[in-house]
Scaffold this motif. Structure first.
Motif, mmCIF file in Angstrom:
data_model
loop_
_atom_site.group_PDB
_atom_site.id
_atom_site.type_symbol
_atom_site.label_atom_id
_atom_site.label_comp_id
_atom_site.label_asym_id
_atom_site.label_seq_id
_atom_site.Cartn_x
_atom_site.Cartn_y
_atom_site.Cartn_z
ATOM 1 N N ARG A 1 0.825 -1.216 0.000
ATOM 2 C CA ARG A 1 0.000 0.000 0.000
ATOM 3 C C ARG A 1 0.858 1.264 0.000
ATOM 4 O O ARG A 1 0.417 2.322 -0.452
ATOM 5 C CB ARG A 1 -0.973 -0.023 1.185
ATOM 6 N N ALA A 2 2.112 1.168 0.479
ATOM 7 C CA ALA A 2 3.011 2.335 0.435
ATOM 8 C C ALA A 2 3.616 2.500 -0.959
ATOM 9 O O ALA A 2 4.218 3.520 -1.258
ATOM 10 C CB ALA A 2 4.122 2.163 1.459
ATOM 11 N N GLY A 3 3.510 1.462 -1.792
ATOM 12 C CA GLY A 3 4.018 1.597 -3.169
ATOM 13 C C GLY A 3 5.159 0.663 -3.531
ATOM 14 O O GLY A 3 5.650 0.714 -4.657
ATOM 15 N N SER A 4 5.612 -0.194 -2.609
ATOM 16 C CA SER A 4 6.672 -1.144 -2.982
ATOM 17 C C SER A 4 6.110 -2.123 -4.004
ATOM 18 O O SER A 4 4.982 -2.609 -3.860
ATOM 19 C CB SER A 4 7.167 -1.915 -1.744
ATOM 20 N N THR A 5 6.917 -2.440 -5.019
ATOM 21 C CA THR A 5 6.373 -3.256 -6.116
ATOM 22 C C THR A 5 6.870 -4.706 -6.100
ATOM 23 O O THR A 5 6.335 -5.540 -6.810
ATOM 24 C CB THR A 5 6.714 -2.632 -7.487
ATOM 25 N N ALA A 6 7.908 -5.000 -5.302
ATOM 26 C CA ALA A 6 8.391 -6.393 -5.242
ATOM 27 C C ALA A 6 8.411 -6.833 -3.780
ATOM 28 O O ALA A 6 9.387 -6.596 -3.069
ATOM 29 C CB ALA A 6 9.777 -6.490 -5.861
ATOM 30 N N VAL A 7 7.314 -7.411 -3.341
ATOM 31 C CA VAL A 7 7.194 -7.788 -1.928
ATOM 32 C C VAL A 7 6.944 -9.294 -1.833
ATOM 33 O O VAL A 7 6.049 -9.820 -2.488
ATOM 34 C CB VAL A 7 6.012 -7.040 -1.250
ATOM 35 N N MET A 8 7.758 -9.935 -1.024
ATOM 36 C CA MET A 8 7.631 -11.379 -0.844
ATOM 37 C C MET A 8 7.190 -11.615 0.602
ATOM 38 O O MET A 8 7.851 -11.148 1.529
ATOM 39 C CB MET A 8 9.037 -11.953 -1.052
ATOM 40 N N HIS A 9 6.073 -12.307 0.773
ATOM 41 C CA HIS A 9 5.566 -12.543 2.138
ATOM 42 C C HIS A 9 5.979 -13.933 2.612
ATOM 43 O O HIS A 9 5.394 -14.926 2.196
ATOM 44 C CB HIS A 9 4.040 -12.425 2.162
ATOM 45 N N LEU A 10 6.976 -13.968 3.484
ATOM 46 C CA LEU A 10 7.463 -15.269 3.966
ATOM 47 C C LEU A 10 6.403 -16.021 4.761
ATOM 48 O O LEU A 10 6.314 -17.230 4.689
ATOM 49 C CB LEU A 10 8.653 -15.053 4.903
ATOM 50 N N HIS A 11 5.620 -15.279 5.545
ATOM 51 C CA HIS A 11 4.651 -15.920 6.437
ATOM 52 C C HIS A 11 3.218 -15.742 5.956
ATOM 53 O O HIS A 11 2.284 -15.884 6.742
ATOM 54 C CB HIS A 11 4.835 -15.398 7.874
ATOM 55 N N GLY A 12 3.063 -15.426 4.677
ATOM 56 C CA GLY A 12 1.724 -15.347 4.091
ATOM 57 C C GLY A 12 1.167 -13.930 4.062
ATOM 58 O O GLY A 12 1.869 -12.955 4.382
ATOM 59 N N ASN A 13 -0.106 -13.851 3.668
ATOM 60 C CA ASN A 13 -0.759 -12.555 3.474
ATOM 61 C C ASN A 13 -2.184 -12.675 4.020
ATOM 62 O O ASN A 13 -2.992 -13.455 3.504
ATOM 63 C CB ASN A 13 -0.759 -12.253 1.969
ATOM 64 N N ILE A 14 -2.453 -11.931 5.059
ATOM 65 C CA ILE A 14 -3.725 -12.096 5.768
ATOM 66 C C ILE A 14 -4.944 -11.675 4.942
ATOM 67 O O ILE A 14 -6.071 -12.047 5.255
ATOM 68 C CB ILE A 14 -3.687 -11.336 7.116
#
Ligand code: APR
Length: 252
Positions: free
Chosen positions: A112-125
């Protein structure tokens, strides 16, 4: 001589352009948005028992308690906003060729802040997955904050939050390791580095990479000797690091 200077300058520019920075973030990254960390005093694991809400056994024993716990987390995350630290990381994309965020957080504040390459190690709620076999086959976006027990995957199994519980594998681990293994800079921010295998990733950066850790309680952490410590909160610490980097860039 001028020619040599020019060549050195272009080489330096090419090098900068090709630079890859990895941010490894934990719960402290979102603390300034108002999201509780897990292990600080007053943190989530003081109020809830991991065994009751964050393990596969908990889901078997009492799925609606687990569902309620994550529904509350999701509701809170929808109510908060990215903070200055998230925005500094998004801004880094203007200065580096590649900025990869590897986060242990299940919130979507980096995106939501604008980062375009985000990897969620513990998932995405904000996503759900099947609680049956093949749970990693598909992820389903959750409308609003509530996942209900009657919500089912196409195979008829109840949907569960797309989070990695204690005792489960971390499917993104190998990809995250590859990203860290070829970074030029690694910034660790807001993690107590107590949860493995995620915490072990910070040891995978190349020897010559610049390594920084930002945490207001940095002296309480087991920080490897080749890290520079910035004893500040995420927003202030990241802004400080980026401004120092930019000063250096201007002096070159
Ligand atoms: N800015 C940066 N760091 C902060 C801030 C802040 N404003 N406030 C607190 N911190 C730091 C704390 O000092 C602590 O070192 O954030 C860290 C939070 O640590 P944890 O609560 O243990 O969170 P984290 O390391 O992300 O936990 C890892 O544990 O429960 C699981 O799956 C969950 O992903 C989580 C994993």
């Amino acid at each position: 001589m001028k020619n040599l200077e020019f060549r050195l300058e272009s080489y330096f520019c090419m090098y900068l352009q090709g630079m890859k920075i990895v941010i490894f973030s934990g719960a402290g990254m979102s603390a300034e948005s108002g999201v509780s960390t897990f292990r600080d005093s007053g943190g989530l694991w003081e109020k809830y028992s991991i065994e009751e809400v964050a393990t596969p056994q908990a889901w078997k024993r009492n799925p609606s308690l687990v569902q309620t716990f994550y529904n509350e987390r999701r509701k809170q995350i929808l109510e908060v906003e990215p903070n200055a630290g998230h925005r500094v990381i998004a801004e880094m994309e203007d200065f580096f060729e590649q900025v990869v965020v590897i986060t242990q957080n299940i919130d979507d504040l980096h995106e939501r802040a604008g980062s375009t390459a985000v990897m969620h190690l513990h998932g995405n709620i904000r996503m759900a997955k099947s609680s049956g076999p093949n749970s990693e086959k598909a992820y389903y976006p959750i409308e609003g904050w509530e996942l209900k027990m009657e919500d089912r995957c196409p195979d008829g199994y109840p949907l569960r939050p797309h989070v990695v519980w204690f005792g489960e594998e971390v499917p993104m681990l190998e990809r995250a390791q590859e990203e860290i293994e070829n970074c030029d800079k690694l910034i660790v921010v807001g993690s107590s580095l107590q949860v493995y295998p995620a915490a072990g990733l910070i040891h995978c950066a190349p020897r010559e990479a610049e390594k920084v850790i930002i945490d207001p309680n940095v002296h309480e952490l087991m920080v490897p000797g080749d890290f520079i410590s910035i004893n500040k909160g995420a927003g202030e610490g990241l802004a400080l690091w980026l401004s120092k980097y930019r000063e250096g860039e201007n002096e070159e």
